[in-house]
Design a protein around this motif. Structure first.
Motif: not given
Length: 590
Positions: A344, A348, A352, A403-404
């Motif tokens: 996870w 991040r 985030d 990213s993300h």
């Protein structure tokens, strides 16, 4: 004019002479003189001790130099306190030698994923497997690490436990230090000396007490505002990379450096990143907060100048979970869910965390208190001070990626790329790297492997050898993506080839042909000659990415030693270990 106290041991004539002499000194000279006098006092105190002064060993393992710097502080304090002290690098000792350590104070960092510093690997393996009794040895460990990594201070933890298992007596609890280590180190130091006390049997003779001029000393605690002289793009217009060359003025800093040293840059967080964090947290930019070690500031200024607002660690997530009460975060933080947390958190950032797990109520001070200090970024120096007096140069790749679903950017690299324009001051200090040095003898051949920005220290090496007219051969392996876009310092290197200050240059551009070609492939293509250079006493250097490139180069080097040297894998390992021990195999990797 310097004012001497009434109890001064100097005559009026001597005072006048000393005053004139000291007033003529510049700040670096005054600082040196202060250190010299302190050393004289320390030596005098040591001389005054009885022969049976208590023995103390300061043992350190270092990767970037921080552990060595702190170990030297401990060593100096021990001498002042009258101990018969010695300072020892883990690369130069064995586990069995610790039986004679007396009081053993260990300062060691953790590298990569819980690994010991490269130079300390052999000692670490020896200690973990040694069958030796350390009864009679008292010890304490100061561990350095980074909470951004899962295996925080793992090497220090392992050494601490192993010393106890071998029978040594712990006199002060281990302290685990984050990248902002000064306060934690001081706490450890205080706890150690509270137990060990002074070994001195007699008071040290006093040094003359006079009020010397206060010198402006620039260092880690007081970085120098270096003006940017130049900031130019090195990579081509069609390159997939953004690599820049920076030049800074060091005039007035008092800094000196050698090729192989590092420049530490104190970055600032970008305005758009600060604004995003403020918006996600719902906090007032003008709120006043107390920043540890700094004082009261507006929140926006603290987030820009003092605090790491991107790096996401387990420690920060845990603190935010307490504030937000997020049940999802609580599940991720469970010891049984370490794999899920790692997946996870990868890619991040703090933004985030704030957006995905908002807090119903949080104060500016609460938020600031969970953040760590914005750490300096260390860059290999790309210049020789002999070739560029009063200047220091860097080679920096600006990091920008997705990213993300968000655009991300490296804090320091984009600060230097976007904000460090000509004439702008940037806070810096010099960080010595004694583990990455040219051979003292200029006749010694050198082999350098530095793809991408890893070329930085080797530009300095080649410049230094050109300036000193060193006669030793030099061979550079350089690699990047495309010849026409990413051949950093191409014209300079070709000039060095023409004038002989660089003997040989082999290049690998991975994207110029269907198959990928890297520096390790070029090494293997030239295995016979490379082996001959090693057998003639060449020093081998690597600079660049630790996780992939440096490992591949290491494996290629082992293969060359085994194949060309006719050695078994075990013999090749031993050969390479001997190169490390003799400081003929040195790496500056990150």
């Amino acid at each position: 004019m310097i004012k001497f106290p009434a109890h001064s041991p100097f005559s009026p004539e001597q005072q006048q002479q000393l005053s004139g002499m000291l007033s003529s000194l510049n700040p670096p000279q005054v600082a040196w003189l202060g250190g010299f006098l302190s050393g004289v006092q320390s030596d005098a105190a040591a001389t005054a001790q009885p022969v049976a002064a208590k023995k103390l060993t300061v043992l350190y393992g270092t990767e970037s130099g921080n552990s060595e710097e702190l170990a030297e502080q401990v060593f100096k304090t021990a001498k002042k306190k009258g101990f018969k002290a010695q300072i020892v690098n883990m690369s130069e000792t064995t586990a069995s030698a610790l039986k004679e350590a007396g009081s053993l104070l260990v300062v060691v960092s953790t590298w990569g994923d819980g690994d010991p510093p490269e130079a300390a690997e052999e000692f670490y393996k020896d200690l973990m497997s040694a069958d030796v009794s350390l009864d009679g040895v008292e010890f304490s460990v100061c561990a350095l690490g980074d909470t951004g990594y899962d295996q925080f201070c793992e090497t220090g933890k392992q050494i601490d436990a192993r010393l106890e298992k071998l029978g040594a007596k712990r006199v002060a609890d281990r302290v685990d230090c984050d990248v902002d280590y000064e306060e934690s180190f001081q706490q450890w130091s205080d706890s150690v000396w509270k137990v060990l006390g002074d070994a001195a049997a007699a008071a040290a003779p006093a040094v003359a007490d006079f009020a010397a001029p206060v010198a402006q000393v620039y260092d880690k605690k007081n970085p120098f505002p270096a003006e940017v002289i130049d900031n130019q793009l090195l990579s081509g217009d069609h390159s997939a990379k953004e690599t820049i060359h920076l030049e800074f003025s060091l005039e007035g800093s008092g800094f000196d450096y050698e090729p192989g040293d590092v420049l530490a840059v104190i970055p600032r967080n970008a305005k758009d990143v600060v604004d995003a964090v403020l918006k996600a947290s719902g906090l007032d930019a003008d709120a006043t907060v107390d920043v540890k070690g700094v004082g009261n500031k507006k929140l926006s200024a603290a987030l820009t100048e003092d605090l790491d607002i991107t790096g996401l660690s387990r420690k920060i997530v845990s603190a935010w979970q307490q504030i937000s009460g997020s049940e999802e975060l609580a599940k991720l933080l469970d010891d049984a869910a370490k794999g899920e947390f790692k997946d996870w958190s990868y890619g991040r950032e703090i933004i985030d965390l704030l957006e995905e797990h908002p807090a119903k109520s949080v104060t500016a001070q609460q938020f600031v208190d969970i953040l760590r200090k914005l750490p300096p970024r260390l860059y290999s120096i790309a210049s020789s001070p002999k070739a560029h007096p009063g200047e220091v140069h860097l080679t920096v790749a600006a990091v920008r990626y997705e990213s993300h679903g968000k655009s991300r950017k490296g804090v320091a690299s984009t600060y230097l790329a976007d904000d460090a324009k000509k004439g702008t001051p940037v806070s810096v200090y010099v960080h010595k790297n004694k583990n990455f040095r040219l051979p003292e003898n200029g006749d010694t051949p050198i082999i350098m492997v530095g793809p991408g920005t890893g070329i930085a220290p080797f530009r300095a090496f080649v410049e230094e050898r050109a300036e000193t007219q060193a006669k030793g051969d030099s061979w550079l392996f350089f690699g990047d993506q495309k010849y026409n876009e990413d051949f950093l310092y191409q014209l300079e290197l070709q000039d060095h080839l023409k004038n002989g200050s660089l003997s040989r240059l082999d290049v690998a551009f991975s994207r110029d042909q269907p198959e990928k070609v890297y520096v390790q492939h070029k090494m293997l293509e030239n295995a016979k000659e490379l082996w001959q250079w090693l057998e003639k006493g060449a020093h081998f250097y690597v600079c660049g990415d630790a996780s992939r490139m440096a490992k591949d180069v290491h494996d290629a080097l082992l293969e060359i030693i085994a194949t060309e040297g006719g050695k078994s894998p075990e013999e090749a390992d031993a050969y390479l270990a001997a190169l490390k021990k003799d400081k003929r195999y040195q790496r500056d990797v990150y």
